[in-house]
Design an enzyme around this catalytic site. Structure first.
Site, PDB file in Angstrom:
ATOM      1  N   VAL A  94       1.167  -1.174  -0.224  1.00  0.00           N
ATOM      2  CA  VAL A  94       0.029   0.197   0.092  1.00  0.00           C
ATOM      3  C   VAL A  94       1.419   1.275   0.722  1.00  0.00           C
ATOM      4  O   VAL A  94       1.560   1.481   0.965  1.00  0.00           O
ATOM      5  CB  VAL A  94      -0.690  -0.017   1.046  1.00  0.00           C
ATOM      6  N   CYS A  95       0.491   2.197  -0.559  1.00  0.00           N
ATOM      7  CA  CYS A  95       1.242   3.698  -1.081  1.00  0.00           C
ATOM      8  C   CYS A  95       2.902   3.431  -1.377  1.00  0.00           C
ATOM      9  O   CYS A  95       3.011   2.511  -1.982  1.00  0.00           O
ATOM     10  CB  CYS A  95       0.704   3.978   0.241  1.00  0.00           C
ATOM     11  N   THR A  96       3.914   3.372  -0.209  1.00  0.00           N
ATOM     12  CA  THR A  96       5.528   3.872  -0.885  1.00  0.00           C
ATOM     13  C   THR A  96       5.602   2.688  -0.072  1.00  0.00           C
ATOM     14  O   THR A  96       6.798   1.990  -0.117  1.00  0.00           O
ATOM     15  CB  THR A  96       5.781   5.100  -0.221  1.00  0.00           C
ATOM     16  N   THR A 121       2.279   3.165  -7.067  1.00  0.00           N
ATOM     17  CA  THR A 121       2.532   4.048  -5.474  1.00  0.00           C
ATOM     18  C   THR A 121       2.047   5.143  -5.009  1.00  0.00           C
ATOM     19  O   THR A 121       0.617   5.671  -5.680  1.00  0.00           O
ATOM     20  CB  THR A 121       4.235   3.997  -5.682  1.00  0.00           C
ATOM     21  N   ALA A 133      -1.867   2.180  -4.717  1.00  0.00           N
ATOM     22  CA  ALA A 133      -1.961   3.779  -4.544  1.00  0.00           C
ATOM     23  C   ALA A 133      -1.556   4.600  -3.937  1.00  0.00           C
ATOM     24  O   ALA A 133      -1.402   3.266  -2.603  1.00  0.00           O
ATOM     25  CB  ALA A 133      -2.601   4.353  -5.887  1.00  0.00           C
TER      26      ALA A 133
END
Length: 207
Positions: free
Chosen positions: A99-101, A119, A149
């Site tokens: 998730v995300c970074t 990302t 993202a």
């Protein structure tokens, strides 16, 4: 089914907790929070802590690996103990997710080279520096690797994963259980939509 969620100093809480709230509904599931050392691990502003009950040395396999992101992830892009552990978990996993970074950590572990992935919009250059191909979608499936993202997209990713692990009806039941019916009051959730004033405020720091 064992789901392993690694934690690190200055992670983003919703990256981990959002998917956790969805995946905990899977039948016969065990979710373990893992870190370099057991005990409380604090999020970005250090107001919230999640307890890691196991260390990386104590978890040698999982069915689902879920790597959250957060500002602290960038400091770990050359942390071999963590990256090697991610690589080992990936070898035996049915699903490897981020998730995300958190995708930066997957990329730094060598798992995204030449693959499409997503990302947080602010980390695209770092993701691509590891050989991944940024795809501006909310959730990207490529084989058993799934990247989501920015922060809130982890909930979408987890629901999509439940549909694949169980079935769509189960995923819909989970969505109903958590009353996930997004109706945001503003349409500013992506750089393409956000007004310039919001971008400027974010650039200056909203905290």
């Amino acid at each position: 089914m064992r789901i392993a969620i690694p934690l690190f100093d200055r992670f983003t809480a919703l990256d981990a907790v959002g998917p956790y709230e969805v995946l905990k509904f899977l039948p016969d599931v065990e979710i373990v929070f893992v870190a370099a050392a057991s005990g409380p691990i604090r999020d970005v502003p250090k107001w919230l802590a999640i307890t890691a009950d196991a260390t990386f040395a104590e978890v040698d396999s999982c069915d689902v690996l879920l790597v959250p992101g957060g500002p602290g992830s960038r400091a770990l892009l050359d942390n071999r103990p963590l990256l090697d552990w991610i690589g080992r978990m990936h070898k035996g996993s049915s699903w490897t997710t981020s998730v995300c970074t958190g995708s930066l950590l997957l990329a730094a572990a060598g798992l995204l080279h030449g693959l499409p992935a997503t990302t947080h919009w602010g980390a695209v250059d770092v993701l691509e520096s590891f050989g991944a191909t940024y795809t501006p979608e909310r959730v990207v499936f490529h084989g058993k690797i799934v990247t989501a993202a920015g922060v809130s997209s982890g909930i979408d990713m987890a629901l999509a994963l439940v549909a694949r692990i169980a079935d769509q009806t189960t995923a819909e039941a989970v969505q109903l259980a958590i009353e996930y019916d997004p109706q945001p009051p503003f349409d500013a959730g992506s750089p393409a939509k956000a007004p310039q004033a919001a971008k400027d405020l974010l650039a200056r720091g909203i905290r």
